[in-house]
Scaffold this motif. Structure first.
Motif, PDB file in Angstrom:
ATOM      1  N   SER A  89      55.582   4.305 -47.296  1.00  0.00           N
ATOM      2  CA  SER A  89      56.522   3.682 -46.347  1.00  0.00           C
ATOM      3  C   SER A  89      57.926   4.534 -46.375  1.00  0.00           C
ATOM      4  O   SER A  89      58.041   5.280 -47.255  1.00  0.00           O
ATOM      5  CB  SER A  89      56.447   2.271 -46.803  1.00  0.00           C
ATOM      6  OG  SER A  89      57.513   2.093 -48.191  1.00  0.00           O
ATOM      7  N   PRO A  90      58.551   4.146 -45.409  1.00  0.00           N
ATOM      8  CA  PRO A  90      59.936   4.692 -45.378  1.00  0.00           C
ATOM      9  C   PRO A  90      60.856   4.622 -46.737  1.00  0.00           C
ATOM     10  O   PRO A  90      61.634   5.378 -47.247  1.00  0.00           O
ATOM     11  CB  PRO A  90      60.616   4.117 -44.257  1.00  0.00           C
ATOM     12  CG  PRO A  90      59.617   3.846 -43.163  1.00  0.00           C
ATOM     13  CD  PRO A  90      58.535   3.423 -44.321  1.00  0.00           C
ATOM     14  N   GLU A  91      60.740   3.209 -47.124  1.00  0.00           N
ATOM     15  CA  GLU A  91      61.466   3.111 -48.661  1.00  0.00           C
ATOM     16  C   GLU A  91      61.059   3.843 -49.577  1.00  0.00           C
ATOM     17  O   GLU A  91      61.782   4.167 -50.313  1.00  0.00           O
ATOM     18  CB  GLU A  91      61.460   1.452 -48.593  1.00  0.00           C
ATOM     19  CG  GLU A  91      62.085   0.450 -47.652  1.00  0.00           C
ATOM     20  CD  GLU A  91      61.441   0.207 -46.369  1.00  0.00           C
ATOM     21  OE1 GLU A  91      60.203   0.788 -46.295  1.00  0.00           O
ATOM     22  OE2 GLU A  91      61.824  -0.443 -45.576  1.00  0.00           O
ATOM     23  N   GLU A  92      59.960   3.917 -49.648  1.00  0.00           N
ATOM     24  CA  GLU A  92      59.192   4.700 -50.796  1.00  0.00           C
ATOM     25  C   GLU A  92      59.581   6.184 -50.647  1.00  0.00           C
ATOM     26  O   GLU A  92      59.877   6.756 -51.698  1.00  0.00           O
ATOM     27  CB  GLU A  92      57.550   4.618 -50.858  1.00  0.00           C
ATOM     28  CG  GLU A  92      57.058   3.212 -51.015  1.00  0.00           C
ATOM     29  CD  GLU A  92      55.556   3.086 -51.106  1.00  0.00           C
ATOM     30  OE1 GLU A  92      55.034   2.328 -51.698  1.00  0.00           O
ATOM     31  OE2 GLU A  92      55.174   3.624 -50.083  1.00  0.00           O
ATOM     32  N   VAL A  94      62.373   7.422 -49.251  1.00  0.00           N
ATOM     33  CA  VAL A  94      63.698   7.521 -49.380  1.00  0.00           C
ATOM     34  C   VAL A  94      63.891   7.637 -51.023  1.00  0.00           C
ATOM     35  O   VAL A  94      64.529   8.538 -51.683  1.00  0.00           O
ATOM     36  CB  VAL A  94      64.518   6.467 -48.733  1.00  0.00           C
ATOM     37  CG1 VAL A  94      65.876   6.405 -49.557  1.00  0.00           C
ATOM     38  CG2 VAL A  94      64.719   6.533 -47.586  1.00  0.00           C
ATOM     39  N   PHE A  95      63.190   6.660 -51.695  1.00  0.00           N
ATOM     40  CA  PHE A  95      63.690   6.455 -53.249  1.00  0.00           C
ATOM     41  C   PHE A  95      62.970   7.855 -53.939  1.00  0.00           C
ATOM     42  O   PHE A  95      63.614   8.218 -55.153  1.00  0.00           O
ATOM     43  CB  PHE A  95      63.252   5.095 -53.771  1.00  0.00           C
ATOM     44  CG  PHE A  95      64.273   4.148 -53.331  1.00  0.00           C
ATOM     45  CD1 PHE A  95      65.269   4.034 -54.027  1.00  0.00           C
ATOM     46  CD2 PHE A  95      64.012   3.310 -52.160  1.00  0.00           C
ATOM     47  CE1 PHE A  95      66.161   2.882 -53.841  1.00  0.00           C
ATOM     48  CE2 PHE A  95      64.962   2.482 -51.971  1.00  0.00           C
ATOM     49  CZ  PHE A  95      66.052   2.172 -52.722  1.00  0.00           C
ATOM     50  N   LEU A 212      65.236   9.293 -41.595  1.00  0.00           N
ATOM     51  CA  LEU A 212      65.292   7.868 -42.511  1.00  0.00           C
ATOM     52  C   LEU A 212      66.821   7.167 -42.654  1.00  0.00           C
ATOM     53  O   LEU A 212      66.847   6.563 -43.545  1.00  0.00           O
ATOM     54  CB  LEU A 212      64.502   7.998 -43.652  1.00  0.00           C
ATOM     55  CG  LEU A 212      63.199   8.659 -43.682  1.00  0.00           C
ATOM     56  CD1 LEU A 212      62.670   8.911 -45.260  1.00  0.00           C
ATOM     57  CD2 LEU A 212      62.204   7.616 -42.986  1.00  0.00           C
ATOM     58  N   THR A 215      66.785   3.272 -42.702  1.00  0.00           N
ATOM     59  CA  THR A 215      66.389   2.942 -44.106  1.00  0.00           C
ATOM     60  C   THR A 215      67.327   3.151 -45.147  1.00  0.00           C
ATOM     61  O   THR A 215      67.625   2.396 -46.039  1.00  0.00           O
ATOM     62  CB  THR A 215      65.000   3.750 -44.498  1.00  0.00           C
ATOM     63  OG1 THR A 215      64.124   3.430 -43.375  1.00  0.00           O
ATOM     64  CG2 THR A 215      64.463   3.071 -45.977  1.00  0.00           C
ATOM     65  N   VAL A 216      68.005   4.354 -45.140  1.00  0.00           N
ATOM     66  CA  VAL A 216      69.063   4.579 -46.109  1.00  0.00           C
ATOM     67  C   VAL A 216      70.069   3.552 -45.953  1.00  0.00           C
ATOM     68  O   VAL A 216      70.378   3.144 -47.175  1.00  0.00           O
ATOM     69  CB  VAL A 216      69.612   6.133 -46.038  1.00  0.00           C
ATOM     70  CG1 VAL A 216      70.700   6.365 -46.943  1.00  0.00           C
ATOM     71  CG2 VAL A 216      68.162   7.062 -46.319  1.00  0.00           C
ATOM     72  N   ALA A 219      69.631   0.244 -47.366  1.00  0.00           N
ATOM     73  CA  ALA A 219      69.336   0.049 -48.859  1.00  0.00           C
ATOM     74  C   ALA A 219      70.511   0.684 -49.703  1.00  0.00           C
ATOM     75  O   ALA A 219      70.431   0.858 -50.816  1.00  0.00           O
ATOM     76  CB  ALA A 219      68.193   0.700 -49.205  1.00  0.00           C
ATOM     77  N   GLU A 222      71.698  -0.402 -53.136  1.00  0.00           N
ATOM     78  CA  GLU A 222      70.903  -0.324 -54.207  1.00  0.00           C
ATOM     79  C   GLU A 222      70.931   1.346 -54.370  1.00  0.00           C
ATOM     80  O   GLU A 222      71.028   1.668 -55.707  1.00  0.00           O
ATOM     81  CB  GLU A 222      69.247  -0.515 -54.025  1.00  0.00           C
ATOM     82  CG  GLU A 222      68.690  -0.470 -55.003  1.00  0.00           C
ATOM     83  CD  GLU A 222      67.133  -0.621 -55.000  1.00  0.00           C
ATOM     84  OE1 GLU A 222      66.328  -0.437 -55.778  1.00  0.00           O
ATOM     85  OE2 GLU A 222      66.740  -1.405 -53.945  1.00  0.00           O
ATOM     86  N   ILE A 223      70.906   2.140 -53.425  1.00  0.00           N
ATOM     87  CA  ILE A 223      71.123   3.418 -53.479  1.00  0.00           C
ATOM     88  C   ILE A 223      72.401   3.850 -54.179  1.00  0.00           C
ATOM     89  O   ILE A 223      72.296   4.872 -55.219  1.00  0.00           O
ATOM     90  CB  ILE A 223      70.752   3.994 -52.153  1.00  0.00           C
ATOM     91  CG1 ILE A 223      69.237   3.978 -51.635  1.00  0.00           C
ATOM     92  CG2 ILE A 223      71.283   5.433 -52.292  1.00  0.00           C
ATOM     93  CD1 ILE A 223      69.358   4.471 -50.171  1.00  0.00           C
TER      94      ILE A 223
END
Length: 242
Positions: A89-92, A94-95, A212, A215-216, A219, A222-223
């Protein structure tokens, strides 16, 4: 915020850095002075420190980020194994990228205070440096140099340099090769913020593509504490005497 300061914080200028002549890397003048002191003492101990990555601007960091987000460059998991971003996923994604690579605008290399260092004397001139954990563990090719440097840091004789990613805090993977000139880096970090970074990334997205980006930005809360800000406790206690 003064425009020059903003440009320095986010890697939009190189007006604050100068050339390190041996490596050809750009560094903040005070970080270069500290490195010269480190190199002098390390050479006396039988090592040959060399900077392999100094200042990186926003566009360079953006290119690295986009290449990883789009699958052109590999993205690794915590064990160093390559991930299949097409299945994530986009979140996965990114992290996963953030574990090993900084956001454009969120890299300490923008400030010129931070640099990656190896012991050039430990390898042949044609050795291809990877900057992997295996190279810098105690038994690795650059391990003896970093053990010597650990002793200097523990004794408070590190020239104002410290390891911002010395341990795993659940964000950036440990990077034993990454050194930072504490006094100036701390000042720049105190001027940096999640809100300012988010605004810069949104501006970047308006001007040119940042993979992304939505998405960044969604988040960023948290980032930022996990992957951008280095805890105050990580900085040396004796900076006022450096």
């Amino acid at each position: 915020m003064h425009q020059l300061v903003k440009n320095i914080l986010f890697g939009l200028t190189d007006a604050h850095v100068i050339l390190e002549p041996v490596s050809g890397q750009l560094m903040h003048p005070e970080a270069l002075t500290a490195f010269d002191q480190l190199r002098r003492d390390a050479r006396a101990a039988g090592f040959d420190p060399k900077v392999v990555s100094g200042f990186r601007d926003f566009e360079r960091q953006r290119a690295i980020w986009n290449a990883k987000a789009c699958g052109v460059r590999p993205v690794f998991d915590c064990n160093g194994d390559v991930l299949d971003v097409a299945r994530m996923s986009p979140e996965e994604i990114v992290f996963a990228i953030l574990r090993w690579s900084a956001l454009p605008g969120g890299s300490r290399h923008h400030w010129g205070t931070d640099f990656d260092v190896i012991d050039a004397g430990a390898v042949a001139s044609d050795y291809r440096v990877q900057l992997t954990p295996e190279e810098v563990v105690d038994e690795g090719v650059f391990g003896p140099f970093h053990c010597w440097l650990d002793e200097r840091i523990a004794a408070g004789k590190s020239y104002g340099l410290f390891r911002p990613y010395a341990e795993d805090r659940g964000g950036v993977a440990p990077e034993r090769w990454h050194l930072s000139y504490a006094p100036r880096a701390r000042e720049f970090q105190q001027l940096h913020s999640a809100e300012a970074l988010q605004a810069q990334l949104q501006q970047c997205q308006a001007d040119s593509e940042l993979a992304l980006a939505d998405t960044v930005c969604g988040a960023i809360g948290e980032i930022y504490p996990r992957f951008v800000a280095v805890p105050e406790t990580a900085y040396p206690l004796n900076m006022d005497r450096l």
